[in-house]
Design a protein around this motif. Structure first.
Motif, PDB file in Angstrom:
ATOM      1  N   SER A 387      37.120  32.916  40.349  1.00 47.05           N
ATOM      2  CA  SER A 387      38.553  32.895  40.700  1.00 47.05           C
ATOM      3  C   SER A 387      38.650  31.731  41.928  1.00 47.05           C
ATOM      4  O   SER A 387      39.798  31.359  41.862  1.00 47.05           O
ATOM      5  CB  SER A 387      39.129  34.047  41.234  1.00 47.05           C
ATOM      6  OG  SER A 387      38.985  35.197  40.236  1.00 47.05           O
ATOM      7  N   LYS A 413      35.326  37.692  41.688  1.00 42.65           N
ATOM      8  CA  LYS A 413      35.455  37.311  43.061  1.00 42.65           C
ATOM      9  C   LYS A 413      37.101  37.071  43.407  1.00 42.65           C
ATOM     10  O   LYS A 413      37.555  36.088  44.017  1.00 42.65           O
ATOM     11  CB  LYS A 413      34.920  35.904  43.421  1.00 42.65           C
ATOM     12  CG  LYS A 413      33.455  35.833  43.322  1.00 42.65           C
ATOM     13  CD  LYS A 413      32.855  34.581  43.894  1.00 42.65           C
ATOM     14  CE  LYS A 413      31.037  34.885  43.796  1.00 42.65           C
ATOM     15  NZ  LYS A 413      30.394  33.617  44.063  1.00 42.65           N
ATOM     16  N   LEU A 414      37.860  37.993  42.910  1.00 42.02           N
ATOM     17  CA  LEU A 414      39.301  37.928  43.112  1.00 42.02           C
ATOM     18  C   LEU A 414      39.450  38.341  44.566  1.00 42.02           C
ATOM     19  O   LEU A 414      40.658  37.766  45.012  1.00 42.02           O
ATOM     20  CB  LEU A 414      39.750  39.221  42.417  1.00 42.02           C
ATOM     21  CG  LEU A 414      41.196  38.718  41.669  1.00 42.02           C
ATOM     22  CD1 LEU A 414      40.817  37.791  40.444  1.00 42.02           C
ATOM     23  CD2 LEU A 414      41.711  39.819  41.083  1.00 42.02           C
ATOM     24  N   ASP A 415      38.766  38.672  45.199  1.00 41.61           N
ATOM     25  CA  ASP A 415      38.874  39.138  46.869  1.00 41.61           C
ATOM     26  C   ASP A 415      38.666  37.921  47.638  1.00 41.61           C
ATOM     27  O   ASP A 415      39.357  37.810  48.531  1.00 41.61           O
ATOM     28  CB  ASP A 415      38.171  40.216  47.207  1.00 41.61           C
ATOM     29  CG  ASP A 415      36.552  39.965  46.824  1.00 41.61           C
ATOM     30  OD1 ASP A 415      36.266  39.249  45.911  1.00 41.61           O
ATOM     31  OD2 ASP A 415      35.795  40.298  47.786  1.00 41.61           O
ATOM     32  N   ASN A 439      36.815  42.562  42.194  1.00 36.81           N
ATOM     33  CA  ASN A 439      37.293  42.039  43.395  1.00 36.81           C
ATOM     34  C   ASN A 439      36.415  42.730  44.663  1.00 36.81           C
ATOM     35  O   ASN A 439      36.982  42.880  45.588  1.00 36.81           O
ATOM     36  CB  ASN A 439      38.800  42.726  43.749  1.00 36.81           C
ATOM     37  CG  ASN A 439      38.659  44.245  43.407  1.00 36.81           C
ATOM     38  OD1 ASN A 439      37.831  44.880  43.095  1.00 36.81           O
ATOM     39  ND2 ASN A 439      40.194  44.858  43.883  1.00 36.81           N
ATOM     40  N   ASP A 446      34.287  48.259  42.434  1.00 35.06           N
ATOM     41  CA  ASP A 446      35.111  46.912  42.418  1.00 35.06           C
ATOM     42  C   ASP A 446      35.149  46.180  41.201  1.00 35.06           C
ATOM     43  O   ASP A 446      34.894  45.188  40.960  1.00 35.06           O
ATOM     44  CB  ASP A 446      34.525  45.998  43.488  1.00 35.06           C
ATOM     45  CG  ASP A 446      34.808  46.777  44.907  1.00 35.06           C
ATOM     46  OD1 ASP A 446      35.784  47.342  45.235  1.00 35.06           O
ATOM     47  OD2 ASP A 446      33.798  46.389  45.630  1.00 35.06           O
TER      48      ASP A 446
END
Length: 492
Positions: A387, A413-415, A439, A446
């Motif tokens: 992301s 890797k949304l976070d 995330n 997650d």
């Protein structure tokens, strides 16, 4: 008539030879220098008298001339002057003129025959060099033709080669000019389209200012100008900016394809391979999926395979996850090992394959896709999309790993991403089936099912400053936006 030829270095010596051979009454026909020597044609006085006698009564014919070359070295001496001709005998000058006329006629006839032979030889060489279709030259049976010299044929070949070179050069120049002209026309067309689009968007912006507000919101959320242009052009008229933006969000969520539950993967099972570039989170996502499968069916129904033999410790990382879950991890190196491993694990409910990370511009991507497709099993490929990557990079990744088709995608890797509109834009334009979103690093917490409405809302919540796009920049952005890579978008 017996005409004899005498040659000597000087005229005096040549005349001496004439006197010795024909006597002092010999008739001199010609005296000329030739190739550094003096050549004299002469005949005896009796032969000249017999030749001149019928000349007064009838025209002279063309007697056969026999020229003998009698060259015998001897001391030089002067030849006496010829004596007066006998009665009823023509003068030597008349005889010389008559013989010279006959010799000149014979030489002209010989030259005409040689010219005719050369002409026929050239015509024959030309017909052999370029025969007409269905025509084969035949040998003449009427009379033998002298062999043609090699020079005319060589000249014809050289002329043909020169003509061919000139034609090819002219074609190349014409093609280059045409290519340059087409390039200029395309450039002019693009410039005119850009200017017309700018004018059109400028007038539309003045008539419908809410479109400019919606465009700013979409660009700030990370969506491409191409997708924004298509939606704005199809936006219903007569709505406010807030209502238009709500319509855009609904359309975006409707065009994100996602699984509604985990049965498509966890319950049905099968062979799944997680693919993608280096560092997108393939190994962590594999461990998260493995934990979900173990919690649903138990460790005996799951098998893990890794093809990552390049990174140091990559196999050990997955082995640690497998040890925690109670699942055996198998390592393969090539397509043959993968085929054998899948054959041995065919009784497993789910098989997860962790592949080696390869750049989208590496030739190994094609080899990896071929290895998974040639494993004698229905291997479904799940593409991991980072992301945090730019929209252009994600588009390259999808095109490189797509091959004959992808089963789905996982957003990772949304976070860490400041905005997710870029990855949602690629998912919509490439029509990818979104399975999960990741995330965090925790296993298996997650990892979540993709929910299109929530993802679109998050994209607009985490948008950048909308005021970074000035009104004067919007017409240029819309004019530069094309339809490359944009498939049909469902509006309702």
């Amino acid at each position: 008539m017996n005409v004899k030829k005498f040659t000597a270095p000087t005229s005096r010596e040549a005349l001496r030879k004439v006197r010795e051979a024909l006597g002092p009454d010999a008739v001199i026909l010609s005296n000329r220098p030739m190739d550094g020597v003096v050549e004299i044609l002469a005949l005896a006085n009796d032969d000249a008298a017999s030749l001149a006698q019928p000349a007064a009564d009838a025209p002279l014919g063309m007697p056969d001339l026999e020229i003998e070359d009698t060259y015998t070295p001897s001391p030089m001496m002067a030849a006496p002057a010829p004596r007066a001709p006998a009665p009823r005998q023509p003068s030597p000058q008349q005889m010389q003129d008559a013989i010279k006329a006959r010799m000149q006629a014979q030489m002209e006839a010989q030259r005409e025959a040689e010219a005719q032979a050369n002409m026929e030889a050239r015509m024959q060489a030309r017909s052999q060099a370029r025969p007409a279709p269905g025509f084969a030259p035949a040998a003449s049976a009427s009379r033998p033709v002298a062999a043609a010299p090699a020079a005319p044929a060589l000249d014809m070949d050289r002329i043909s080669a020169m003509v061919a070179d000139a034609v090819n050069s002219a074609k190349a120049n014409a093609a280059a000019e045409m290519s340059t002209m087409m390039t200029e026309l395309r450039a002019m067309r693009g410039m005119m389209e850009t200017q017309l689009a700018e004018l059109s968007w400028g007038s539309s912006q003045q008539r419908e200012p809410h479109k400019a507000a919606v465009l700013r919101e979409m660009l700030a959320a990370g969506f491409s100008a191409t997708l924004a242009k298509m939606l704005i052009e199809k936006m219903p008229a007569g709505r406010s900016a807030e209502e238009s933006l709500r319509w855009v969000r609904t359309v975006l969520a409707r065009n994100i394809s996602a699984i509604s539950n985990e049965d498509a993967l966890i319950e049905n099972g099968g062979v799944f391979a997680l693919v993608g570039p280096t560092g997108v989170g393939k190994t962590t996502s594999t461990a998260k999926l493995a934990a979900r499968c173990v919690m649903r069916h138990g460790p005996e129904k799951l098998a893990l395979i890794t093809t990552d033999a390049y990174r140091i410790g990559a196999h050990e990382q997955l082995r640690i996850y497998g040890k925690i879950l109670g699942v055996m991890v198998h390592s393969v190196k090539d397509e043959a090992d993968l085929r054998i491993a899948l054959k041995e694990l065919r009784n497993k409910h789910t098989v997860l394959i962790d592949t080696v990370g390869v750049s989208q511009r590496d030739q190994m991507v094609t080899e990896q896709v071929a290895m998974l497709q040639g494993a004698d099993a229905d291997v479904k490929r799940l593409l991991c999309l980072n992301s945090t990557s730019t929209q252009e990079t994600l588009t390259e990744v999808v095109r490189a790993y797509q091959g004959t088709g992808l089963a789905g995608a996982i957003m990772t890797k949304l976070d860490e991403a400041a905005s997710i509109g870029n990855v949602l834009d690629v998912v919509i334009r490439q029509k990818l089936n979104l399975f999960y979103v990741s995330n965090g690093q925790r296993v298996p917490e997650d990892l979540h099912l993709a929910k299109p409405v929530e993802l679109v809302e998050r994209a607009f919540r985490s948008k950048k400053d909308v005021n970074q796009f000035a009104d004067s920049d919007l017409p240029m952005l819309m004019a530069a936006a094309g339809n490359d890579g944009l498939r049909e978008v469902h509006l309702g």
